[in-house]
Design an enzyme around this catalytic site. Structure first.
Site, mmCIF file in Angstrom:
data_model
loop_
_atom_site.group_PDB
_atom_site.id
_atom_site.type_symbol
_atom_site.label_atom_id
_atom_site.label_comp_id
_atom_site.label_asym_id
_atom_site.label_seq_id
_atom_site.Cartn_x
_atom_site.Cartn_y
_atom_site.Cartn_z
ATOM 1 N N LYS A 59 -17.103 -5.144 4.050
ATOM 2 C CA LYS A 59 -16.098 -6.027 3.953
ATOM 3 C C LYS A 59 -15.962 -6.957 5.320
ATOM 4 O O LYS A 59 -16.420 -6.753 6.168
ATOM 5 C CB LYS A 59 -14.220 -5.507 3.811
ATOM 6 N N ARG B 33 -12.045 -11.409 2.133
ATOM 7 C CA ARG B 33 -10.968 -10.255 1.785
ATOM 8 C C ARG B 33 -10.363 -11.718 1.944
ATOM 9 O O ARG B 33 -10.335 -12.329 2.506
ATOM 10 C CB ARG B 33 -10.619 -8.918 2.915
ATOM 11 N N CYS C 125 -6.055 0.346 9.682
ATOM 12 C CA CYS C 125 -5.364 -0.700 8.131
ATOM 13 C C CYS C 125 -4.212 -1.704 9.034
ATOM 14 O O CYS C 125 -4.045 -2.336 9.167
ATOM 15 C CB CYS C 125 -4.565 -0.543 7.233
ATOM 16 N N CYS D 151 -2.909 6.588 -0.905
ATOM 17 C CA CYS D 151 -3.762 6.348 -0.263
ATOM 18 C C CYS D 151 -4.996 7.614 -0.179
ATOM 19 O O CYS D 151 -4.345 8.786 1.028
ATOM 20 C CB CYS D 151 -3.562 5.708 1.569
ATOM 21 N N CYS E 271 0.942 1.324 8.253
ATOM 22 C CA CYS E 271 0.228 1.051 6.945
ATOM 23 C C CYS E 271 0.824 2.481 5.654
ATOM 24 O O CYS E 271 1.457 2.897 6.383
ATOM 25 C CB CYS E 271 -1.519 1.789 6.916
ATOM 26 N N CYS F 149 -4.718 7.419 8.818
ATOM 27 C CA CYS F 149 -6.456 7.884 9.020
ATOM 28 C C CYS F 149 -6.057 6.797 10.429
ATOM 29 O O CYS F 149 -6.319 5.703 10.649
ATOM 30 C CB CYS F 149 -6.602 7.520 7.665
ATOM 31 N N ARG G 149 -3.536 -5.478 -5.541
ATOM 32 C CA ARG G 149 -3.336 -5.938 -4.125
ATOM 33 C C ARG G 149 -3.785 -7.439 -4.373
ATOM 34 O O ARG G 149 -5.088 -8.168 -4.795
ATOM 35 C CB ARG G 149 -4.602 -5.926 -2.999
ATOM 36 N N LYS H 182 -14.059 -9.869 7.163
ATOM 37 C CA LYS H 182 -12.022 -10.674 7.092
ATOM 38 C C LYS H 182 -11.790 -11.440 8.207
ATOM 39 O O LYS H 182 -12.433 -11.964 9.099
ATOM 40 C CB LYS H 182 -11.140 -9.511 7.870
#
Length: 573
Positions: free
Chosen positions: A221, A158, A487, A444, A438, A483, A89, A223
């Site tokens: 994480k 991120r 995302c 994934c 996503c 899931c 990424r 953001k």
């Protein structure tokens, strides 16, 4: 071990015992500032994977180890290890990319990533199916055009998002510059990245190698995003830290500060939930980096380092209380935040098609369904990059703006678009143009159901329902993830689906059209037939009973189809 524990526990609540840290925290503390044994694992020829904890450490380097789940069972029967590859990424603050950078990404995508690129929901690129032996070549290729993958994943800040409204040229440039500065300021300082991927020698530092992060980085994480009203394209309320630009007569005055957003949750775990950020005050533009430091320090010092499922900033805020967290942030800033200023959002979508900015330059937003850049779309965008003199801007909705086009250059751009059929990408329904998914299967490892590959077909079936009620042009946001981790920011979609098992999804309704409200689950663990049956009834009712200019999500609340979720903690009630 005491010195490490004291370091990560400074200023934290003493009610959390020092000897009760999660395994990931210990792993980070013992990683030699993210070096681990990654370098040795890259040259291990007996496996296509990397060993042990290096899988987790490589996330901090912007890399996820994955395998092709379409052939996982077949390989197991053949007694072969899974078909391991990696996702890389890119760190791309605000989604701004030059033509030369696009051409390099295209080259790397064709050489190492299965002849494709992905535009992500956080305004950047993902390269999938990169083999271990090609990782260094990929990352060094990115360096050739001043790109990298630092902190694109992992327990750190991120990639920083930024609104991409092309109409507000000067304001966008000013806010984008701050977003890029925040990204450069908040990334880890460790030399591990340069040493492992560029082959540089380790250098000794006179002070701490990570003055902000320490040896254990963030609890989870973190953001950050910058948004320019009236467009909430970045979904600022889904960010851990959001800056809402306040402007007067086109001049930036500062930012409202929003904290505590986050989408991730876990099915069958009612203590996990999505949360929308709270606006806590206003700061001048020159205080942005200081606010980043103060907010990240509070989460660093008080976030849960035992239970990773409870470690996001949203839970820290709800556990401690918003007023307590705000006071702690202000104490670290050394001043109080000013009262928040008024603002208004009207949409979180993209201005599809051609627009002209205040500086006279032209911009064309192309709908890139689910961010898949592949086949003739990839060929056409490469051809555009070869002649384009402006910039590209990846949007938070997985679309692409061909930006900063001089008016005299527009005919050439339009000619290339027509040659490759890019001019037809925007010919979708209001639902399709506001859809997002996503990647999910097959790459994934967290996905439980299809998303990217399935949503276009499902949208086509919903479009038939909309057409019977003459609603095919009605803009309705629909989000899908494979899931519950969120995302594609599903929990603020007017219609949303999250994967539970192959062919099975939770269905949610009632999110806010401009990202201002969470939705609510109406069906659990159901297949396509049940989804279409319920949507058919709801869309029919919407067509008959809606108020003038009423949005689909607002109608779902007013009509009592779902209860309004006023606070994340009540999402699962």
């Amino acid at each position: 071990m005491t010195s490490i524990l004291e370091e990560i526990d400074r200023s934290r609540d003493v009610s959390q015992p020092l000897d009760k840290l999660g395994l990931d925290e210990t792993m980070k503390a013992n990683s030699d500032q993210l070096r681990g044994t990654i370098a040795a694992g890259l040259v291990e020829e007996l496996t296509a994977a990397v060993p042990g904890n290096d899988i987790k450490l490589m996330k901090f380097h912007g890399l996820y180890q994955q395998d092709d789940r379409d052939i996982r069972d077949e390989r197991r029967w053949q007694k072969l290890e899974p078909a391991y590859t990696f996702m890389a990424r890119v760190r791309l603050p605000g989604g701004v990319c030059t033509p030369s950078q696009w051409l390099k990404l295209d080259e790397l995508g064709r050489a190492f990533a299965g002849n494709t690129l992905r535009l992500t929901t956080r305004q950047t690129f993902q390269l999938h199916r990169v083999r271990k032996q090609n990782l260094r070549a990929t990352i060094q290729g990115l360096r050739d055009v001043l790109l990298d993958t630092k902190a694109a994943c992992g327990d750190d800040a991120r990639g920083v998002m930024c609104s991409v409204n092309p109409l507000l040229s000067e304001l966008h440039a000013e806010v984008y510059a701050l977003a890029k500065a925040a990204s450069d300021h908040a990334i880890p300082r460790t030399g591990a990245y340069r040493e492992i991927w560029y082959g540089e020698e380790q250098t000794q530092s006179s002070g701490p190698e990570e003055p902000l992060y320490g040896r254990t980085y963030m609890p989870r994480k973190f953001k950050i995003g910058f948004v320019i009203p009236p467009s909430n394209d970045i979904d600022v309320y889904a960010q851990d830290l959001g800056f809402i630009a306040i402007a007067a007569r086109g001049r930036l005055e500062g930012f409202n500060v929003a904290i505590g957003g986050g989408m991730g949750r876990t099915d069958q775990a009612p203590k996990t939930y999505p949360r929308l950020a709270d606006v806590i005050g206003f700061v001048a533009a020159d205080k942005v980096l200081g606010v980043c430091d103060a907010v990240m320090q509070v989460q660093r010092d008080y976030g849960d380092r035992v239970d990773r499922g409870h470690a996001r900033f949203k839970y820290t805020i709800d556990d401690r209380g918003l007023d307590w967290i705000k006071a702690e942030i202000e104490a670290r800033l050394g001043f109080s935040l000013a009262p928040a200023r008024s603002y208004q959002f009207t949409t979180n979508g993209d201005p599809i098609g051609w627009t002209r900015g205040e500086d006279g330059k032209e911009h064309c937003t192309l709908f890139i369904e689910n961010g898949r850049v592949i086949g003739t779309v990839m060929d056409g965008l490469r051809a555009l990059a070869r002649i384009h003199k402006g910039t590209f801007r990846v949007t938070p909705n997985q679309n692409l703006i061909i930006a900063d086009i001089a008016p005299k250059a527009r005919p050439d751009i339009e000619g290339v678009m027509k040659e490759f059929g890019l001019d037809r990408l925007n010919q979708g329904s209001g639902l399709r143009l506001n859809s997002m998914a996503c990647v999910a299967l097959p790459t994934c490892g967290l996905a439980m159901a299809e998303s990217e590959r399935y949503l276009p077909d499902l949208v086509g079936k919903i479009e038939k329902i909309l057409a019977t009620h003459h609603l095919e042009n009605e803009p309705i946001t629909i989000r899908m993830t494979g899931c519950p981790n969120g995302c594609a920011r599903p929990y603020i979609g007017e219609i949303a689906l999250t994967g539970r098992a192959p062919g099975k999804y939770n269905l949610y309704l009632g999110g806010g059209f401009h990202g201002q409200r969470l939705n609510k689950m109406v069906l659990e663990n159901v297949g396509e037939a049940a989804i279409l049956d319920l949507l058919g009834k709801v869309i029919g009712q919407f067509a008959k009973e809606r108020l003038p200019d009423e949005r689909f999500g607002d109608f779902a609340i007013r009509a009592g189809l779902v209860a309004e979720v006023k606070e994340g903690r009540h999402f699962n009630d």
